[in-house]
Scaffold this active site. Structure first.
Site, short mmCIF file in Angstrom:
data_model
loop_
_atom_site.label_atom_id
_atom_site.label_comp_id
_atom_site.label_asym_id
_atom_site.label_seq_id
_atom_site.Cartn_x
_atom_site.Cartn_y
_atom_site.Cartn_z
N LYS A 187 0.85 -1.19 0.00
CA LYS A 187 0.00 0.00 0.00
C LYS A 187 0.89 1.24 0.00
CE LYS A 187 -3.74 -2.54 0.69
NZ LYS A 187 -4.87 -2.67 -0.18
N LYS A 213 2.35 -8.83 -1.77
CA LYS A 213 1.41 -9.00 -2.88
C LYS A 213 1.17 -7.70 -3.62
CE LYS A 213 -3.47 -10.01 -3.64
NZ LYS A 213 -3.81 -8.64 -4.02
N ASP A 215 -1.43 -5.45 -5.68
CA ASP A 215 -2.89 -5.41 -5.61
C ASP A 215 -3.48 -5.66 -7.00
OD1 ASP A 215 -5.24 -5.37 -4.18
OD2 ASP A 215 -4.67 -3.62 -3.03
N GLU A 216 -4.81 -5.82 -7.02
CA GLU A 216 -5.44 -6.27 -8.27
C GLU A 216 -5.25 -5.30 -9.42
OE1 GLU A 216 -7.04 -5.12 -5.67
OE2 GLU A 216 -8.36 -3.54 -6.39
N HIS A 305 -6.42 -13.24 -7.46
CA HIS A 305 -7.18 -12.21 -6.74
C HIS A 305 -8.59 -12.21 -7.33
CE1 HIS A 305 -7.29 -8.23 -4.54
NE2 HIS A 305 -8.44 -8.26 -5.20
N LYS A 345 -12.97 -6.44 6.76
CA LYS A 345 -13.82 -5.35 6.27
C LYS A 345 -14.74 -5.77 5.13
CE LYS A 345 -10.50 -3.67 2.81
NZ LYS A 345 -9.63 -2.62 2.32
#
Lengths: 496, 139
Positions: A187, A213, A215-216, A305, A345
C-alpha cells in the site's frame, strides 16, 4: 408478505412431458411439457447437477420457471423445433427434477437441474459456464436467478489439471509447515515508483512475512511499469531471504491486456527467480486455465485475486454464489484464492465462509446446508487450493482467525502491517509473533478462543511491535450483517 | 542474525517442556516425529541429516526428548529441527517443523549479485559458514 407469495405454488407436480408426435407440433409449448421437468428422474452419478435459486415473476409457476431454466441452459429455444428429432434429444435435455420453497423466503425456490455429462467439453470452464450461466440469467419470466451450488461427477473432475501446485507442494517448496502463511498487500496500491514499492516489499519480508502481494489493479501504469516493479521486487525478495535464511516470495501480478503480454510477464518473473505469479479473476476463465498450465510447466505457484466477484456473488437472490466460483477455480487450477476473512472489512458470513474454505481444501465435501453446501462432492485427489484471508484484519484478531480459518491459509495483513506506528518491519514482526504464539498455544492444548487476548498480551511482553499493534488496533472491528447468509440454520429440537 | 526457518523461530528459544508439549500434540494426531541436523542452513537445503529414522508408533513425547538430548550431545553446535510427518492420504508430507537447537553464533548469509543483460541481476545466497567443510562450520 409480497405478491408472489400469495399465489399458491405446487412444487410437487407430476411429469407433464408430451410424448410422440404431439411433442413436435410446431408452435410454443410450456417448458415443463417439453420434457424439462422430470420429477421422477434420478440423477446419474455421471450427471452434472446445478442448484439454482429462482424468483419467478408474479403469476409464473415455479415448476415451469425451473423447467425453463433447465431448457434454456441446455437444448431448448422458445418454440418447438423439428430438428430436435435428429438427435437423442431426451439425453441432451437438462432435467429439472426437484423444486423446494426456500425456507423463510416467500417467492423463492431452490431448483435442482441435472445435465448429462455428454453436454460438456472435457477440461473447459468456459464451455461449462457458457451452458450453465450463458443464457438464463436475463430470462424474462424470472425476477432473479442465482446459481447456488453445483455437483461435478468424478469423471468430469478428472478432465481438469487442477491447481498447478496445491497446498502440500507449496508448503514443501517454501519449507513452511504447521502455521498459516503470512502476507501483505503493498500500500498505497497506486502511485509508488518501482524503487519505493520494493522498499515496502523488503521491509515486510525482512520483518517476518512470507509473501507480499501486488494489488489487483497494479499492472503497468505510468507511475510504475511492470519491469521496474519486477526487478525491484526481486531485489527485495532476495535480500530478505539472505537476512532471514527463509524462502520469501512476492505475488507479481502478470494481469495484462492480452495473453501474449501475460506470458511475457510470467516468463520474466520466472527468469528473475520468483516462486509465484498472480492473476486477477477478471482475465477470464480460459486465461486462468492457460496460466495454470503455464505454472505447472514452470514450477510456479499461481495466486488469484478475485477481482470483480462482488458484482455477482454478494446478493442472495441474483448472481452466482462464491462457493460455485470456488469450485470452478479449483477445477481451473489456481493455487491461492481470496475467500474471505469473516472478521475483516469485506462481506463474509462465518458459515458461508467455512463452506468456501471446505470446498477449496478438502478432498470430499459432505452435504452441509448450514455452510451452504447442497451436494456431496468428491474431489478425486485434485490438488487443494490455499484460501487467502485479506481485507481489514490485524494481529489482535489472530486467535479468531486461526480458530475460524485453520492453518492451511494465507493471512494477509496489508494495512495491519504497513500502517504499524513503528514501521513496516515492526508491523510484520508483530503479525508473525502473534501468529506463532497462537499456533504454539493451540498445539500446547490451550483454548485460544477464550484465552486469545491473554496469549497475545503475554507475547507482547517480549515483543514491543506486537504491543504497539495491539494498542493501535484494539478497538477495530467490522461488525455488519452479511447479505450472503445461510438459508438453513440449526433448530433446537423440542421434546415434550 | 537469527535464521527464522520453522514454525516458532520468532518466539524465544523453546524449553524442553515446551518442546514436549508440541511433540505430544503431534503424536496425538498420529504423526511420526523425526529429528534432523545440519550445519548448512541454506534456505534451499531440503535434506538435513536424519538422526535415525522417524519415530513411528511412538506414544510418549518423553521418547523424542531422550533422542533430542542424545542428538544435542553429538551435534549441539549445529541446527537441529524437529518435524512431524503425516502419512495420511492427501497430505503425505510434513505437518509441523521447527528448530530445537541452534549454534551459539549464527553468521547468516551473503547475497552475491551477478549483473546480467539489461538490469537483470542473478542472486545467489551463500552461508558465511559454508567455506569450511561439514562438521567444522560452527566450531
Amino acid at each position: 408478505m409480497n405478491e408472489a407469495a400469495k399465489i399458491p405454488q405446487d412444487t410437487h407436480q407430476k411429469s407433464q412431458t408430451v410424448r410422440g408426435k404431439a411433442r413436435y407440433q410446431s408452435g410454443v409449448m410450456e417448458y415443463r411439457k417439453m420434457g424439462y421437468w422430470e420429477p421422477d428422474y434420478v440423477p446419474k452419478d455421471t450427471d452434472i447437477i446445478a442448484m439454482f435459486r429462482i424468483s419467478p415473476q408474479d403469476g409464473v409457476d415455479a415448476v415451469e420457471a425451473a423447467a425453463a431454466v433447465a431448457g434454456e441452459s441446455s437444448t431448448a429455444t422458445w418454440t418447438v423445433v423439428w430438428t430436435d428429432r435428429l438427435t437423442a434429444t431426451e439425453k441432451y435435455r437438462a432435467k429439472a427434477y426437484r423444486v423446494d420453497p426456500v425456507p423463510g423466503a416467500p417467492g423463492q425456490f431452490f431448483a435442482y437441474i441435472a445435465y448429462d455429462l455428454d453436454l460438456f467439453e472435457a477440461g473447459s470452464i468456459a464451455n461449462l459456464t457458457a451452458s450453465i450461466i450463458g443464457n438464463v440469467f436475463g430470462f424474462k419470466p424470472l425476477k432473479a436467478l442465482r446459481l447456488e451450488d453445483m455437483r461435478f461427477p468424478v469423471a468430469y473432475i478428472k478432465t481438469f489439471q487442477g491447481p498447478s501446485t496445491g497446498i502440500v507442494v507449496e508448503r514443501e517448496r517454501l519449507d513452511k509447515f504447521g502455521r498459516p502463511l503470512l502476507g501483505a498487500t503493498v500500500k498505497p496500491k497506486l502511485g509508488l515508483s518501482g524503487r519505493n514499492y520494493g522498499r515496502v516489499v523488503y521491509e515486510a519480508l525482512k520483518g517476518g512475512l512470507d509473501f507480499t502481494k501486488d494489488d489487483e489493479n497494479i499492472n503497468s501504469q505510468s507511475f510504475m511499469h511492470w519491469r521496474e516493479r519486477f526487478l525491484y521486487c526481486m531485489e527485495a525478495v532476495n535480500r530478505a531471504q539472505a537476512v532471514t535464511g527463509e524462502i520469501k516470495g512476492t505475488y507479481l501480478n502478470i494481469t495484462a491486456g492480452t495473453m501474449e503480454e501475460m506470458y511475457a510477464r510470467a516468463e520474466f518473473a520466472k527468469q528473475l527467480g520468483s516462486t509465484i505469479v498472480m492473476i486477477d479473476l477478471v482475465i477470464g476463465y480460459t486465461a486462468i486455465q492457460s496460466m495454470s498450465h503455464w505454472c505447472r510447466k514452470n514450477d510456479m505457484i499461481l495466486h488469484l485475486h478475485r477481482a470483480g466477484h462482488g458484482t455477482y456473488t454478494r446478493q442472495k437472490t441474483h448472481g452466482i454464489s462464491f462457493r460455485v466460483i470456488s469450485k470452478w477455480m479449483r477445477l481451473a487450477g489456481v493455487d491461492h484464492i481470496h475467500a474471505g476473512t469473516v472478521v475483516g472489512k469485506l462481506e463474509g458470513d462465518p458459515n458461508m465462509t467455512k463452506g468456501f474454505y471446505d470446498i477449496l481444501r478438502l478432498d470430499h465435501n459432505p452435504i452441509n446446508l448450514q455452510h451452504g453446501i447442497f451436494f456431496d462432492q468428491p474431489w478425486a485427489s485434485l490438488n487443494a487450493v490455499m484460501p487467502v484471508a485479506s481485507g481489514g484484519i490485524h494481529a489482535g484478531q489472530m486467535h479468531q482467525l486461526l480458530d475460524l480459518l485453520g492453518e492451511d491459509c494465507v493471512l494477509q495483513f496489508g494495512g495491519g502491517t504497513i500502517g504499524h506506528p513503528a514501521g513496516i518491519q515492526a508491523g510484520a514482526t508483530a503479525n508473525r509473533v502473534a501468529l506463532e504464539s497462537m499456533v504454539f498455544a493451540r498445539n500446547s492444548g490451550r483454548n485460544i478462543v477464550e484465552e486469545g487476548p491473554q496469549i497475545l498480551a503475554d507475547a507482547a511482553k517480549f515483543c514491543l511491535p506486537l504491543r504497539q499493534a495491539l494498542d493501535t488496533w484494539k478497538d477495530v472491528t467490522f461488525d455488519y450483517a452479511s447479505t450472503d447468509s445461510p438459508d438453513f440454520v440449526p433448530s433446537v429440537a423440542v421434546s415434550n | 542474525m537469527r535464521i527464522t526457518q520453522g514454525a516458532f523461530s520468532f518466539l524465544p528459544d523453546l524449553t524442553d517442556d515446551q518442546i514436549a508439549a508440541q511433540v505430544q500434540y503431534c503424536l496425538e494426531k498420529g504423526w511420526a516425529v523425526n529429528l534432523e541436523y545440519t550445519d548448512d542452513p541454506h534456505p534451499r537445503n531440503t535434506y538435513w541429516e536424519m538422526w535415525g529414522l522417524p519415530m513411528f508408533d511412538l506414544k510418549d513425547a518423553a521418547g523424542v526428548l531422550l533422542e533430542l538430548k542424545e542428538c544435542r550431545k553429538h551435534f549441539g553446535d549445529r541446527y537441529i529441527r524437529l518435524s512431524a510427518f503425516d502419512a495420511s492420504h492427501g497430505w503425505e508430507s510434513v505437518r509441523l517443523s521447527f528448530i530445537v537447537n541452534r549454534p551459539a553464533n549464527e553468521p547468516g548469509f551473503k547475497l552475491q549479485r551477478t549483473e546480467m543483460e539489461g538490469r537483470h541481476v542473478q542472486y545467489t545466497t551463500v552461508p558465511y559458514s559454508a567455506d569450511k567443510p561439514e562438521g567444522q562450520r560452527y566450531k
